[in-house]
Design an enzyme around this catalytic site. Sequence first.
Site, short mmCIF file in Angstrom:
data_model
loop_
_atom_site.label_atom_id
_atom_site.label_comp_id
_atom_site.label_asym_id
_atom_site.label_seq_id
_atom_site.Cartn_x
_atom_site.Cartn_y
_atom_site.Cartn_z
N PHE A 151 -20.62 -52.65 -31.49
CA PHE A 151 -21.87 -53.14 -30.89
C PHE A 151 -23.05 -52.21 -31.20
CE2 PHE A 151 -18.95 -54.54 -27.13
CZ PHE A 151 -18.33 -55.46 -27.96
N GLU A 197 -22.41 -49.66 -19.82
CA GLU A 197 -21.92 -50.90 -19.22
C GLU A 197 -20.56 -50.65 -18.56
OE1 GLU A 197 -22.07 -53.29 -22.75
OE2 GLU A 197 -24.25 -53.10 -22.84
N HIS A 213 -15.31 -55.97 -32.32
CA HIS A 213 -15.19 -54.83 -31.42
C HIS A 213 -14.77 -53.60 -32.23
CE1 HIS A 213 -15.35 -57.89 -28.39
NE2 HIS A 213 -15.24 -57.02 -27.41
N GLN A 239 -19.98 -49.53 -25.38
CA GLN A 239 -18.63 -49.98 -25.00
C GLN A 239 -17.65 -50.04 -26.19
OE1 GLN A 239 -18.57 -53.80 -22.84
NE2 GLN A 239 -18.07 -52.50 -21.09
N PHE A 240 -18.13 -50.55 -27.31
CA PHE A 240 -17.36 -50.53 -28.57
C PHE A 240 -18.35 -50.23 -29.68
CE2 PHE A 240 -14.65 -53.11 -25.92
CZ PHE A 240 -13.37 -52.77 -26.32
N LEU A 295 -26.85 -55.20 -19.18
CA LEU A 295 -26.09 -55.36 -20.42
C LEU A 295 -27.06 -55.47 -21.62
CD1 LEU A 295 -23.14 -57.88 -20.71
CD2 LEU A 295 -24.28 -56.83 -22.65
N ALA A 296 -27.47 -54.35 -22.16
CA ALA A 296 -28.43 -54.35 -23.25
C ALA A 296 -28.38 -53.00 -23.94
CB ALA A 296 -29.84 -54.63 -22.72
N GLU A 297 -27.78 -52.97 -25.13
CA GLU A 297 -27.53 -51.69 -25.80
C GLU A 297 -28.81 -50.96 -26.18
OE1 GLU A 297 -25.76 -54.43 -26.40
OE2 GLU A 297 -23.84 -53.76 -25.59
#
Lengths: 378, 326
Positions: free
Chosen positions: B86, B29, B129, B82-83, B58-60
Site C-alpha cells: 500500500f 491503521e 498486499h 499496514q502492508f 484510513l488514508a496512507e
Amino acid sequence: MANMTEQNAKVLDFDYQIQQQDEAFPTLQILNNAGQLVDEETFNQSDISDDDLVAIMQRMILSRQLDIRSTKLAKQGRFGFFAPTAGQEASQMASSYAFKDDDWLFPGYRDIPEIVVKGWPIWKAILWSRGHAKGNEMTTEDGKPVNAWMPQIIIGAQYVEAAGTALGLKKRKQDAVAYTYTGDGGSSQGDFYEGINFASAYKANAVFFIQNNGYAISTPRKLQTAAQHLAAKGWASGLPSMVVDGNDPLAMYLAAKKARAWSVAGNGPVLIETLTNRLEPHSTAGDDPLRYREQSDIDEWWKREPLIRMRQFMTDKGIWDETKEQAYVDEVNALIDDQIKIADNIEKQKISDFIKNTLEVPSQAMQEQIDKFESEGK
Amino acid sequence: MANKTYIAAIQEALDLALAKDDNTLIFGEDVGENGGVFRATDGLQAKFGEDRVFNTPLAESGIGGLAMGLATQNYRPIMEIQFFGFVFEVMDSIAGQMARTRYRFNNTRNMPIVVRSPYGGGTKTPEMHADNLEGLVAQVPGIRVVMPANPADAKGLLLSSIESNDPVVFLENLHLYRSLKGEVPEGYYTTPLDQAAIARQGDDISIIAYGGSVPVALKAADELAKQGINAEVVDLRTVSPIDIKTIGESVQKTGRVLVVQEAQRMAGIGATVMAEISERFILSLKAPIGRIAAPDSIYPFAQAENDWMIKADDVVEKAKEVVNYD
Ligand SMILES: Cc1ncc(C[n+]2csc(CCOP(=O)(O)OP(=O)(O)O)c2C)c(N)n1
C-alpha cells in the site's frame, strides 16, 4: 398510497438538495469594490484598528511590489521559478495578518509573500526560487527559525503536513495553529481531503485556505468539480466552512481571525474558500493566459483587485493618501534592491553540499563522492 | 537472553522506545486496541495511552503527512503502513517529502520518522498486499531502508532507526514474523545502521543476502557445508545505503559471490551490490557473480507465491556453479 412525509420528500428531491448547497454558502463581504462598507456592524464589532488597516495595506503593497519586481527579474533571467500573486493580496496578506509568529504556515508555491512577512528574508526567497541551497533555510536574517515550511510544489502535500503539525500543536497544548493555502485545483487532490479529514477527526488546530483564483494553470474552476462551492467540501469532514470575498481585505482578515480563535480554543479546524482571481500568468515560465481566457475577463478582474478598494476605504477614512503610498512603495523597492544584491553575492553552491544535506551521517559511497567533489573545489 | 519471535522482538523494541522518550508516538491503521493486524503494537495503547499510540483514519498519504507535521513539532513518529503493497498511496510523503527535508532546509531540520511496514510474501495474503518494493525506496536519496533478518537485529535496528534523525523505512518480513525465533538480548540496545553483518563465516563463497533472503541463504549454506562447500553469508541489514566495506572484505576473502534477493531480478538491491563489487573488487573475483532473484513478473498472490518465491535449493545449485567455475 399515503402521502410522503415532508422529510422523505426532501431526501428524495435532488433539485432541492442542490439548491440547499447553494443557500448554505453565502459570501462574506465587508468592503465592496467601490471601497464602501457593506456591513458596517460587522466592521465595527471587529476591533480592526487604524494601525491594523495600515499594516494590512503595507503588506499588500509589499506583495504587489515583490510581484512586479520578481516578474521583471524573471524576464531578465535573474530569477528562478516565480508564481505571480497580483490580485490575490487580500486573500494572502490580509488573511495571514490574522496569524501570529508561533503559528505554523504551510505555503504553496504561490504563497511566498506570506512567508516573507513571517520573517523569511526576501534574499532567501530569491535564492530558493533559483534552487540555491542557501535559500532553503527557513530562518530570519538573525538565524531564528521561521515557523513555516518551504513553499510546497506538490499540490496538496502541504494539507496533510499541516494536519500533522496541527495535531502536534494540540498535543503540546500550544496557543497556536497550523494554517495552509492551496488553490481551486489543489482542492481536487486526495491529500486535500485527507488533510482536512485528519485534522477534523483529531479536532486539531488548523485553518485551511482554498484560494479559488479561477484557474489551475489553464483549467477553469468549473472543470475542477461540479461542487458549487469548494468550501462545501469541508462539510463532509464536519468542519465549519465558509466562502469569503477574497478581494476584500477586511473580510479576509476577519474570517481568518475568527477561524484562528475558534481552532485555538480546541474546536478543531476551519476551512475558508477565498473568491479571488489570478490576474497574471500561472508562472513566469512562459504561460500565456490568452490561450485559455479572454483579455476582457482579465481587464474586468483588474477593476476588482483588492488594493483599489482598500486604498479608497482608507483614503475616505483619512488615514491614507498618495504620498504615504508612494513613500511606502519607494521604501519597499529600496529593500528589494538590497535583497537582490545580497542574493547575487552569495557564494556559489557546491555539489559536495548537496550530498552533505542528504543524510545526517553520509554513507561510505556518499563520503567518497563528497571527498572527490571537495578535492575538485566543487 | 530469551528465545523470541521476530514480531515479539519488534513489539519489545516499540515498548522500550515509548518508555524511553515521551516524544515517541505510534500511529497507523488499527495499531491501537487491535495492536496492528500482526499485533506488533499489541498492548502498547493500553500501557502508554491513546495520546501516544493511536489509530488514524484510513488514508496512507494522511498518515505520512501526519508524521511529517508531528516531526515538525519535535515528536518522533513511528508510523505504520499496514502492508508495504500500500506504499504507493504514501509514496509522495516518503520519497517526495520526508526524504528531502534535510536537503530542502539546507541541513537545518531533522526528519526523525520511522515508517514501519510488513513486506515480502509467503503468507498467502490477498492480491497487492505482499510485495518486495525495497528497491523502489532504496533508490531515493535522503532515506534509509532497513531490513532485519533475525529477531535480535529486528529489535536493535528498530531502536537505532527510532533514534535516527533521518527518516527510515523499516521493513519487516511478513513470513519471518512468526516463523523465525532467535535469541534476543534483554533491555535497551541499539544495532548500528548502515552496517552489514557476517551471518555465517566461510571462505569458499560469499552469499550476499538481506531480509527474508538471509534465512534462505543460511539454509542453503548448511546444505552446501554437507557437500563440502564452506559458504560465508553476508546479511546487508541496511539496504540503503549499502555497507560496501563489509562486502569488500568478504569478497576479497572468498573471491566468489552469489547475490540473493526475494525481490524480482530487475533493477533493485542485488543489482546495485553486483555493480559495486564489479566496480571496486573485480580483480578479486575468480568467477562471474551469480544471482538468485524472483522472476520479473508481478508479485503473485496466495497459492501462486509458493512456486514463485526463491528457494534454498536454487541457492545451493547456483552457489555450486559459482564455486566450480574456473
Ligand atoms: C501533484 C501535482 N500535480 C501537478 C502539478 C503541476 N501543477 C503545478 S501548479 C498546477 C495548477 C494548480 O492550480 P491551483 O491549485 O488552482 O493553484 P494556483 O496555481 O491557481 O494558485 C499544476 C497542475 C503539481 N505541482 N503537483
